[in-house]
Motif scaffolding. Sequence first.
Motif, PDB file in Angstrom:
ATOM      1  N   THR A  38       0.860  -1.177   0.000  1.00 52.14           N
ATOM      2  CA  THR A  38       0.000   0.000   0.000  1.00 52.14           C
ATOM      3  C   THR A  38       0.895   1.226   0.000  1.00 52.14           C
ATOM      4  O   THR A  38       1.803   1.332   0.827  1.00 52.14           O
ATOM      5  CB  THR A  38      -0.918   0.025   1.243  1.00 52.14           C
ATOM      6  N   VAL A  39       0.644   2.134  -0.927  1.00 55.01           N
ATOM      7  CA  VAL A  39       1.411   3.376  -1.018  1.00 55.01           C
ATOM      8  C   VAL A  39       0.427   4.519  -0.795  1.00 55.01           C
ATOM      9  O   VAL A  39      -0.468   4.743  -1.602  1.00 55.01           O
ATOM     10  CB  VAL A  39       2.093   3.516  -2.400  1.00 55.01           C
ATOM     11  N   ASP A  40       0.569   5.229   0.341  1.00 50.56           N
ATOM     12  CA  ASP A  40      -0.368   6.294   0.703  1.00 50.56           C
ATOM     13  C   ASP A  40      -0.029   7.642   0.079  1.00 50.56           C
ATOM     14  O   ASP A  40      -0.830   8.566   0.164  1.00 50.56           O
ATOM     15  CB  ASP A  40      -0.420   6.462   2.221  1.00 50.56           C
ATOM     16  N   ASP A  41       1.134   7.754  -0.513  1.00 51.78           N
ATOM     17  CA  ASP A  41       1.552   9.050  -1.052  1.00 51.78           C
ATOM     18  C   ASP A  41       1.911   8.950  -2.530  1.00 51.78           C
ATOM     19  O   ASP A  41       2.899   9.507  -2.983  1.00 51.78           O
ATOM     20  CB  ASP A  41       2.722   9.610  -0.241  1.00 51.78           C
ATOM     21  N   ASP A  88      -7.290   3.557  -4.378  1.00 56.17           N
ATOM     22  CA  ASP A  88      -8.311   3.602  -3.333  1.00 56.17           C
ATOM     23  C   ASP A  88      -9.219   4.786  -3.639  1.00 56.17           C
ATOM     24  O   ASP A  88      -8.792   5.942  -3.565  1.00 56.17           O
ATOM     25  CB  ASP A  88      -7.642   3.763  -1.968  1.00 56.17           C
ATOM     26  N   SER A 129      -9.474   7.886  -1.466  1.00 54.77           N
ATOM     27  CA  SER A 129      -8.318   8.775  -1.340  1.00 54.77           C
ATOM     28  C   SER A 129      -8.192   9.753  -2.502  1.00 54.77           C
ATOM     29  O   SER A 129      -7.256  10.551  -2.533  1.00 54.77           O
ATOM     30  CB  SER A 129      -7.034   7.941  -1.235  1.00 54.77           C
ATOM     31  N   ASN A 177      -5.231  16.275  -0.427  1.00 50.41           N
ATOM     32  CA  ASN A 177      -4.229  15.347   0.066  1.00 50.41           C
ATOM     33  C   ASN A 177      -2.866  15.710  -0.518  1.00 50.41           C
ATOM     34  O   ASN A 177      -2.173  14.878  -1.091  1.00 50.41           O
ATOM     35  CB  ASN A 177      -4.609  13.902  -0.291  1.00 50.41           C
ATOM     36  N   CYS A 218      -1.836  13.707  -3.763  1.00 48.96           N
ATOM     37  CA  CYS A 218      -1.542  12.277  -3.745  1.00 48.96           C
ATOM     38  C   CYS A 218      -2.783  11.467  -3.414  1.00 48.96           C
ATOM     39  O   CYS A 218      -3.795  12.001  -2.976  1.00 48.96           O
ATOM     40  CB  CYS A 218      -0.449  11.972  -2.722  1.00 48.96           C
ATOM     41  N   CYS A 219      -2.674  10.184  -3.630  1.00 47.42           N
ATOM     42  CA  CYS A 219      -3.740   9.256  -3.304  1.00 47.42           C
ATOM     43  C   CYS A 219      -3.095   7.951  -2.822  1.00 47.42           C
ATOM     44  O   CYS A 219      -1.880   7.812  -2.811  1.00 47.42           O
ATOM     45  CB  CYS A 219      -4.634   9.003  -4.506  1.00 47.42           C
ATOM     46  N   THR A 220      -3.931   7.025  -2.429  1.00 44.01           N
ATOM     47  CA  THR A 220      -3.464   5.712  -1.986  1.00 44.01           C
ATOM     48  C   THR A 220      -3.666   4.708  -3.104  1.00 44.01           C
ATOM     49  O   THR A 220      -4.736   4.658  -3.706  1.00 44.01           O
ATOM     50  CB  THR A 220      -4.237   5.254  -0.732  1.00 44.01           C
ATOM     51  N   LYS A 243      -2.931   0.470  -4.123  1.00 41.95           N
ATOM     52  CA  LYS A 243      -2.623  -0.849  -3.569  1.00 41.95           C
ATOM     53  C   LYS A 243      -2.076  -1.729  -4.677  1.00 41.95           C
ATOM     54  O   LYS A 243      -2.589  -1.718  -5.791  1.00 41.95           O
ATOM     55  CB  LYS A 243      -3.871  -1.472  -2.964  1.00 41.95           C
TER      56      LYS A 243
END
Length: 89
Positions: free
Chosen positions: A8-11, A52, A55, A60, A73-75, A77
């Motif tokens: 998972t990459v949140d940025d 996601d 997101s 963000n 940014c977004c998340t 997966k």
Amino acid sequence: MNIEHVLTVDDFPKWALSALINDDYSGLIWDDINALDTFLEYFSSVTHWEADIDSLEDGNFKRYPAFGLASDCCTVKGYASPNKERSTQ
């Protein structure tokens, strides 16, 4: 074929979503393409990416995204086949 969630990459920079999900690099400059390709090489075990949806809302902004310059940014997966050899992280 079974796949499992591996990352998972949140940025993740929103400007790169079209290239990541649809393989559409139009509108990206060479530096952006190079940054995204480096990111994808590092996570080469990932065979499927998805964003996601929650997101994708505005607001963000990250000063230090996963790669590239500061941006919204977004998340995302990443998923891979359990039998595919994974990169070491």
